[in-house]
Design a protein around this motif. Structure first.
Motif, short mmCIF file in Angstrom:
data_model
loop_
_atom_site.label_atom_id
_atom_site.label_comp_id
_atom_site.label_asym_id
_atom_site.label_seq_id
_atom_site.Cartn_x
_atom_site.Cartn_y
_atom_site.Cartn_z
N ASN A 218 -1.46 -4.88 -8.51
CA ASN A 218 -2.67 -4.64 -7.72
C ASN A 218 -3.11 -3.18 -7.72
O ASN A 218 -3.90 -2.76 -6.87
CB ASN A 218 -2.43 -5.13 -6.28
CG ASN A 218 -2.47 -6.65 -6.19
OD1 ASN A 218 -3.55 -7.23 -6.14
ND2 ASN A 218 -1.31 -7.28 -6.24
N GLY A 219 -2.58 -2.41 -8.67
CA GLY A 219 -3.05 -1.03 -8.84
C GLY A 219 -2.57 -0.05 -7.78
O GLY A 219 -3.19 1.00 -7.57
N ILE A 220 -1.49 -0.40 -7.10
CA ILE A 220 -0.95 0.53 -6.10
C ILE A 220 0.38 1.06 -6.63
O ILE A 220 1.22 0.28 -7.10
CB ILE A 220 -0.74 -0.19 -4.74
CG1 ILE A 220 -2.08 -0.75 -4.24
CG2 ILE A 220 -0.13 0.77 -3.71
CD1 ILE A 220 -1.95 -1.74 -3.09
N LYS A 221 0.55 2.40 -6.56
CA LYS A 221 1.80 2.98 -7.05
C LYS A 221 2.93 2.72 -6.03
O LYS A 221 2.72 2.84 -4.83
CB LYS A 221 1.64 4.47 -7.27
CG LYS A 221 0.88 4.78 -8.56
CD LYS A 221 0.87 6.26 -8.86
CE LYS A 221 -0.12 6.53 -10.00
NZ LYS A 221 -0.69 7.89 -9.93
N LYS B 46 -4.24 -3.04 0.40
CA LYS B 46 -5.55 -2.94 -0.25
C LYS B 46 -6.65 -2.77 0.81
O LYS B 46 -7.55 -1.95 0.65
CB LYS B 46 -5.83 -4.19 -1.11
CG LYS B 46 -4.96 -4.22 -2.37
CD LYS B 46 -5.05 -5.55 -3.09
CE LYS B 46 -6.25 -5.62 -4.01
NZ LYS B 46 -6.18 -6.86 -4.86
N LEU C 173 2.90 -4.63 -6.12
CA LEU C 173 1.99 -3.50 -5.91
C LEU C 173 1.37 -3.06 -7.23
O LEU C 173 0.15 -2.82 -7.31
CB LEU C 173 2.74 -2.31 -5.27
CG LEU C 173 3.23 -2.50 -3.84
CD1 LEU C 173 3.96 -1.26 -3.36
CD2 LEU C 173 2.07 -2.81 -2.90
N THR C 174 2.20 -2.94 -8.25
CA THR C 174 1.72 -2.46 -9.56
C THR C 174 0.60 -3.35 -10.10
O THR C 174 -0.43 -2.86 -10.56
CB THR C 174 2.90 -2.41 -10.56
OG1 THR C 174 3.94 -1.63 -9.96
CG2 THR C 174 2.48 -1.75 -11.87
N ARG D 256 -6.76 0.63 1.90
CA ARG D 256 -7.04 1.53 0.76
C ARG D 256 -5.90 2.50 0.45
O ARG D 256 -6.14 3.66 0.06
CB ARG D 256 -8.35 2.30 1.00
CG ARG D 256 -9.50 1.34 1.24
CD ARG D 256 -10.80 2.06 1.43
NE ARG D 256 -11.85 1.09 1.80
CZ ARG D 256 -13.13 1.35 1.82
NH1 ARG D 256 -13.58 2.55 1.50
NH2 ARG D 256 -14.00 0.44 2.16
N PHE D 257 -4.68 2.05 0.64
CA PHE D 257 -3.55 2.89 0.26
C PHE D 257 -3.37 2.83 -1.25
O PHE D 257 -3.56 1.77 -1.87
CB PHE D 257 -2.27 2.43 0.96
CG PHE D 257 -2.29 2.63 2.45
CD1 PHE D 257 -2.63 3.87 2.99
CD2 PHE D 257 -1.97 1.59 3.33
CE1 PHE D 257 -2.64 4.07 4.37
CE2 PHE D 257 -1.99 1.78 4.70
CZ PHE D 257 -2.32 3.02 5.22
N LYS D 258 -2.98 3.97 -1.85
CA LYS D 258 -2.87 4.06 -3.31
C LYS D 258 -1.42 4.21 -3.78
O LYS D 258 -1.10 3.97 -4.94
CB LYS D 258 -3.67 5.28 -3.83
CG LYS D 258 -5.15 5.25 -3.48
CD LYS D 258 -5.87 4.14 -4.21
CE LYS D 258 -7.37 4.10 -3.87
NZ LYS D 258 -7.92 2.77 -4.11
N LYS D 259 -0.59 4.73 -2.88
CA LYS D 259 0.79 5.02 -3.28
C LYS D 259 1.70 4.81 -2.07
O LYS D 259 1.49 5.45 -1.03
CB LYS D 259 0.88 6.47 -3.78
CG LYS D 259 2.20 6.82 -4.43
CD LYS D 259 2.15 8.26 -4.96
CE LYS D 259 3.44 8.65 -5.66
NZ LYS D 259 3.41 10.07 -6.11
N ASP E 23 1.12 7.72 0.59
CA ASP E 23 0.21 7.63 1.75
C ASP E 23 0.54 6.49 2.72
O ASP E 23 -0.20 6.24 3.66
CB ASP E 23 -1.27 7.60 1.32
CG ASP E 23 -1.56 6.61 0.21
OD1 ASP E 23 -2.61 6.75 -0.45
OD2 ASP E 23 -0.76 5.68 0.01
#
Lengths: 230, 230
Positions: B141-144, B113, B138-139, B116-119, B191
């Protein structure tokens, strides 16, 4: 196999040697069937160094007893101090040990006798050499002890601390150590070199001198393993 | 500085990474003035492996609680488990912990987080990946989360155990791991690559792939240090 307790951190590089050494030995001798249970109480080495510099042996003894109690509380059944120098206070604390403790000095003397060495050159920290720790133990057992002269004890101390103590081998320091060893090997006709500091084997290897080396770290590891499987 | 307790031995190579990592970090950040006090309870990894293979999570939980109790008895004030896989049973034992324990999974999610990684692509042992340990965290926390397919999870497991787990990097195994990572990096447009096994950083280095690596061992070491100096 008994759970092994190690007082570690004096210094960390040799703690790792003991830890991985005991695991590798156990796996090798038991067909990869047992990772030994080991508890390490890693102390703040600087506190020990200050006590040693001040000759404050009662404080040093308290540190070691406290650490041994930690090891016992964590389930250790046998213990060892992963350094030579701390054995200076062995007599002060041996009556109070809460666990059977395996002495690196006693085990080294046993190894020298087993290999029938009669006269040994001893390298170690300033505190170890000035305390007569190994000299006394060897003499009692009929083995002659040779230690460097006063100025060379100081030199050897500086070659050990702080770099080698922290696991860093400086090539020019290694050369000076080997030159010092060779001087005594030629002059005194010794038949073994005791590496009486658990970090010395990081710098001085078997191929560096023309007499047998007694690696106290390895002797100690082997002894601890034998006690653990008894 | 608080005394740090580590459940070690799963495996020994990463225990050494934690031990020396914490000491080096402490010395570097505190002007060489403190060697942190660390107690390591190193377990028999094979007992843990058998419990994991049998899916016997209550037994695994008991092993971990017993080890945490040993650490507390030896004076530890905070603790950590030096492996990812054992965190599978975190929910089963978190209410019974006798000490504040720092989770490698929670700290890794914080790090993702922060950066700022998203996936993220996740590598780890078979047990870690099949349990959904990181996917869930991860899920939430909104990360794929991207994990390899079933057959590739098995392949990755064989590339980790037993050699890498014992600190041995086989060059052809390393190549296979990197090829697998690159396949997913190209296909899934992730990423970051999470090295979700404390031994993976021994084999996969930053220069081996063209996306940032999240070394969970290092993230965990940094977090433990921060808790210890609070």
């Amino acid at each position: 196999m008994k759970k092994i307790g190690l007082i570690g951190g004096i210094g960390p590089a040799s703690t790792v040697e003991y830890y991985l050494g005991l695991i590798q030995k156990s796996l090798a001798e038991q067909n990869n069937s047992i990772y030994p249970e080991i508890v390490i109480d890693s102390v703040n080495m600087l506190k020990h160094d200050v006590a040693l510099e001040n000759g404050d042996y009662s404080v040093l003894g308290e540190y070691l007893l406290s650490s041994l109690s930690n090891l016992k509380a964590a389930g250790a059944e046998i213990a060892a101090i992963t350094a030579n120098t701390e054995h200076i206070v062995w007599d002060r604390i041996c009556n109070n040990f809460p666990l059977p403790v395996i002495s690196i000095v006693e085990e080294t003397v046993k190894e020298l006798k087993r290999l029938r060495f009669k006269k040994a050159l001893i390298f170690g920290t300033e505190s170890t050499l000035r305390s007569g720790l190994y000299e006394k133990a060897l003499t009692v057992n009929g083995i002659k002890a040779v230690i460097p002269c006063d100025a060379e004890i100081s030199l050897l101390g500086k070659l050990i601390y702080p770099n080698l103590e922290n696991g860093i081998v400086i090539p020019s320091d290694k050369e000076k150590m080997i030159a010092l060893a060779n001087k005594y090997i030629e002059k005194e006709n010794v038949d073994a070199l005791i590496l009486g500091c658990t970090e010395l084997p990081l710098a001085i290897k078997s191929e560096d001198v023309n007499i047998p080396i007694v690696n106290t770290t390895q002797v100690h590891i082997n002894a601890i393993y034998q006690y653990a499987i008894r």
